[in-house]
Design a protein around this motif. Structure first.
Motif, mmCIF file in Angstrom:
data_model
loop_
_atom_site.group_PDB
_atom_site.id
_atom_site.type_symbol
_atom_site.label_atom_id
_atom_site.label_comp_id
_atom_site.label_asym_id
_atom_site.label_seq_id
_atom_site.Cartn_x
_atom_site.Cartn_y
_atom_site.Cartn_z
ATOM 1 N N GLY A 32 0.826 -1.198 0.000
ATOM 2 C CA GLY A 32 0.000 0.000 0.000
ATOM 3 C C GLY A 32 0.858 1.245 0.000
ATOM 4 N N VAL A 33 0.543 2.190 -0.874
ATOM 5 C CA VAL A 33 1.323 3.426 -0.957
ATOM 6 C C VAL A 33 0.376 4.589 -1.230
ATOM 7 C CG1 VAL A 33 1.844 2.936 -3.390
ATOM 8 C CG2 VAL A 33 3.220 4.606 -2.149
ATOM 9 N N ARG A 34 0.514 5.635 -0.426
ATOM 10 C CA ARG A 34 -0.335 6.814 -0.577
ATOM 11 C C ARG A 34 0.002 7.562 -1.876
ATOM 12 N NH1 ARG A 34 -4.635 6.466 2.842
ATOM 13 N NH2 ARG A 34 -3.966 5.911 4.957
ATOM 14 N N PRO A 35 -0.995 8.235 -2.475
ATOM 15 C CA PRO A 35 -0.743 8.979 -3.714
ATOM 16 C C PRO A 35 0.363 10.021 -3.582
ATOM 17 C CG PRO A 35 -3.102 8.719 -3.392
ATOM 18 C CD PRO A 35 -2.440 8.208 -2.140
ATOM 19 N N GLU A 36 0.507 10.643 -2.414
ATOM 20 C CA GLU A 36 1.526 11.676 -2.241
ATOM 21 C C GLU A 36 2.922 11.100 -2.027
ATOM 22 O OE1 GLU A 36 -0.251 11.117 1.939
ATOM 23 O OE2 GLU A 36 -0.924 11.049 -0.151
ATOM 24 N N ALA A 37 3.029 9.767 -1.846
ATOM 25 C CA ALA A 37 4.327 9.124 -1.608
ATOM 26 C C ALA A 37 4.943 8.581 -2.897
ATOM 27 C CB ALA A 37 4.179 8.003 -0.583
ATOM 28 N N ILE A 38 4.324 8.860 -4.041
ATOM 29 C CA ILE A 38 4.835 8.403 -5.335
ATOM 30 C C ILE A 38 5.349 9.615 -6.114
ATOM 31 C CG2 ILE A 38 4.330 7.158 -7.461
ATOM 32 C CD1 ILE A 38 1.966 5.872 -6.050
ATOM 33 N N ARG A 39 6.530 9.471 -6.684
ATOM 34 C CA ARG A 39 7.122 10.539 -7.483
ATOM 35 C C ARG A 39 7.231 10.101 -8.941
ATOM 36 N NH1 ARG A 39 10.532 9.585 -3.545
ATOM 37 N NH2 ARG A 39 12.209 8.966 -4.961
ATOM 38 N N ILE A 40 6.922 11.032 -9.847
ATOM 39 C CA ILE A 40 7.102 10.775 -11.280
ATOM 40 C C ILE A 40 8.538 11.091 -11.656
ATOM 41 C CG2 ILE A 40 6.470 11.572 -13.591
ATOM 42 C CD1 ILE A 40 3.625 11.852 -12.654
ATOM 43 N N GLN A 100 -5.902 18.757 -13.189
ATOM 44 C CA GLN A 100 -5.217 19.956 -12.714
ATOM 45 C C GLN A 100 -6.185 20.773 -11.860
ATOM 46 O OE1 GLN A 100 -2.040 20.715 -13.219
ATOM 47 N NE2 GLN A 100 -1.362 19.631 -15.056
ATOM 48 N N LEU A 101 -5.925 20.821 -10.561
ATOM 49 C CA LEU A 101 -6.818 21.530 -9.644
ATOM 50 C C LEU A 101 -6.233 22.859 -9.175
ATOM 51 C CD1 LEU A 101 -8.011 18.504 -7.473
ATOM 52 C CD2 LEU A 101 -9.029 19.435 -9.555
ATOM 53 N N GLY A 102 -5.112 23.267 -9.756
ATOM 54 C CA GLY A 102 -4.496 24.529 -9.364
ATOM 55 C C GLY A 102 -3.474 24.342 -8.261
ATOM 56 N N GLY A 103 -3.956 24.057 -7.053
ATOM 57 C CA GLY A 103 -3.054 23.861 -5.923
ATOM 58 C C GLY A 103 -2.446 22.480 -5.873
ATOM 59 N N GLU A 104 -3.011 21.538 -6.637
ATOM 60 C CA GLU A 104 -2.497 20.172 -6.685
ATOM 61 C C GLU A 104 -2.934 19.537 -7.991
ATOM 62 O OE1 GLU A 104 -4.212 18.354 -3.265
ATOM 63 O OE2 GLU A 104 -6.268 18.692 -3.934
ATOM 64 N N SER A 158 -3.401 0.166 -11.984
ATOM 65 C CA SER A 158 -3.489 1.621 -12.081
ATOM 66 C C SER A 158 -3.097 2.250 -10.763
ATOM 67 C CB SER A 158 -4.904 2.057 -12.464
ATOM 68 O OG SER A 158 -5.261 1.571 -13.743
ATOM 69 N N LEU A 159 -2.420 3.396 -10.836
ATOM 70 C CA LEU A 159 -2.008 4.131 -9.647
ATOM 71 C C LEU A 159 -2.497 5.569 -9.734
ATOM 72 C CD1 LEU A 159 1.715 3.026 -9.126
ATOM 73 C CD2 LEU A 159 -0.314 2.192 -7.940
ATOM 74 N N THR A 160 -2.856 6.119 -8.589
ATOM 75 C CA THR A 160 -3.192 7.536 -8.486
ATOM 76 C C THR A 160 -2.044 8.251 -7.791
ATOM 77 O OG1 THR A 160 -5.543 7.011 -8.279
ATOM 78 C CG2 THR A 160 -4.849 9.218 -7.608
ATOM 79 N N ILE A 161 -1.585 9.349 -8.378
ATOM 80 C CA ILE A 161 -0.452 10.105 -7.842
ATOM 81 C C ILE A 161 -0.912 11.524 -7.564
ATOM 82 C CG2 ILE A 161 1.903 10.885 -8.305
ATOM 83 C CD1 ILE A 161 1.966 8.565 -10.416
ATOM 84 N N GLU A 162 -0.542 12.036 -6.403
ATOM 85 C CA GLU A 162 -0.868 13.415 -6.031
ATOM 86 C C GLU A 162 0.407 14.249 -6.045
ATOM 87 O OE1 GLU A 162 -2.660 15.965 -2.237
ATOM 88 O OE2 GLU A 162 -2.916 13.782 -2.329
ATOM 89 N N ILE A 163 0.394 15.300 -6.861
ATOM 90 C CA ILE A 163 1.562 16.170 -7.005
ATOM 91 C C ILE A 163 1.183 17.566 -6.516
ATOM 92 C CG2 ILE A 163 3.222 17.152 -8.617
ATOM 93 C CD1 ILE A 163 2.642 14.808 -10.480
ATOM 94 N N PRO A 164 1.937 18.158 -5.587
ATOM 95 C CA PRO A 164 1.634 19.523 -5.158
ATOM 96 C C PRO A 164 1.770 20.507 -6.318
ATOM 97 C CG PRO A 164 3.182 18.461 -3.648
ATOM 98 C CD PRO A 164 3.087 17.581 -4.859
ATOM 99 N N GLY A 165 0.877 21.461 -6.366
ATOM 100 C CA GLY A 165 0.965 22.502 -7.384
ATOM 101 C C GLY A 165 0.521 22.031 -8.753
ATOM 102 N N GLN A 166 1.053 22.679 -9.786
ATOM 103 C CA GLN A 166 0.655 22.428 -11.165
ATOM 104 C C GLN A 166 1.768 21.674 -11.878
ATOM 105 O OE1 GLN A 166 -0.511 26.284 -12.758
ATOM 106 N NE2 GLN A 166 -1.473 26.817 -10.797
ATOM 107 N N ALA A 167 1.472 20.462 -12.317
ATOM 108 C CA ALA A 167 2.484 19.584 -12.892
ATOM 109 C C ALA A 167 2.436 19.617 -14.420
ATOM 110 C CB ALA A 167 2.272 18.156 -12.401
#
Length: 207
Positions: free
Chosen positions: A123-131, A148-152, A164-173
């Motif tokens: 198990g891995v949280r979306p914010e713990a995965i880096r592209i 793209q939500l602006g802040g994330e 499939s994986l979901t990744i959360e990236i801070p800001g605009q990627a």
């Protein structure tokens, strides 16, 4: 019991704040029943997670987020939900397990139980995965959707294995559907669950 379920999103947020302020002012115990994990995380001092009338885990919101007892709690607490990958224990040494993920990925995690050859779920949280660059990633895949939500930014990646994986990236990627990417994990944030669904990363009393 579900006092906010029929409210729209904006009013629900306002009422969460008002209930929280009321709780602090009255300084009394309140029992709040909800299926909304955001309400549970923001309002509770302690959460009791129930499934079919059975208590799965009790703890503070961050205890449950950081140390889920089993797959059910791990998938329920957190939005977006935790990612799950099939794996196998390839080696064991000194309480550390080398978890193999597919044909190419592996990482070492401390475990409280398990043996070589055991099927596990990582198990891995979306914010713990880096592209990363495809040549550098532990796993590889193609971006299917970006939100793209602006802040994330939420990125949905299809792996070569079909998972499939979901990744959360801070800001605009600066990523887009169709990009081939590598994926690197923050191993310290990964959880290992046994075939029975219970965590091998944490020591929990089981019902």
């Amino acid at each position: 019991d579900e006092p906010l379920s029929n409210l729209d999103a904006e009013l629900r947020m306002q009422m969460r704040v008002e209930i929280n302020k009321l709780h602090r002012r009255l300084k009394t115990t309140m029992i709040f029943v909800t299926h909304d994990q955001v309400e549970a995380m923001t309002l509770a001092d302690r959460i009791v997670v129930l499934r079919s009338g059975v208590v799965e885990q009790v703890g503070t919101p961050l205890d449950l987020y950081n140390h889920p007892a089993n797959l059910f709690v791990a998938g329920f607490i957190g939005s977006p939900r935790m990612n799950f990958l099939d794996g196998e224990i390839a080696a064991m040494e000194g309480g550390q397990a080398d978890v193999q993920i597919g044909a190419e990925g592996h990482l070492r995690r401390p475990v409280s139980a398990g043996a070589v050859g055991d099927k596990v779920t990582l198990g891995v949280r979306p914010e713990a995965i880096r592209i990363t660059d495809p040549a550098e990633g532990m796993l590889h895949g193609d971006i299917q959707i970006t939100e793209q939500l602006g802040g994330e930014t939420f990125v949905y990646v299809s792996l070569e294995s079909g998972a499939s994986l979901t990744i959360e990236i801070p800001g605009q990627a600066a990523v887009k559907p169709g990009d081939k990417v590598g994926l690197a994990f923050d191993a310290e944030s990964c959880h290992v669950f046994g075939a029975d669904g219970w965590s091998l990363s944490e020591k929990h009393a089981r019902p």
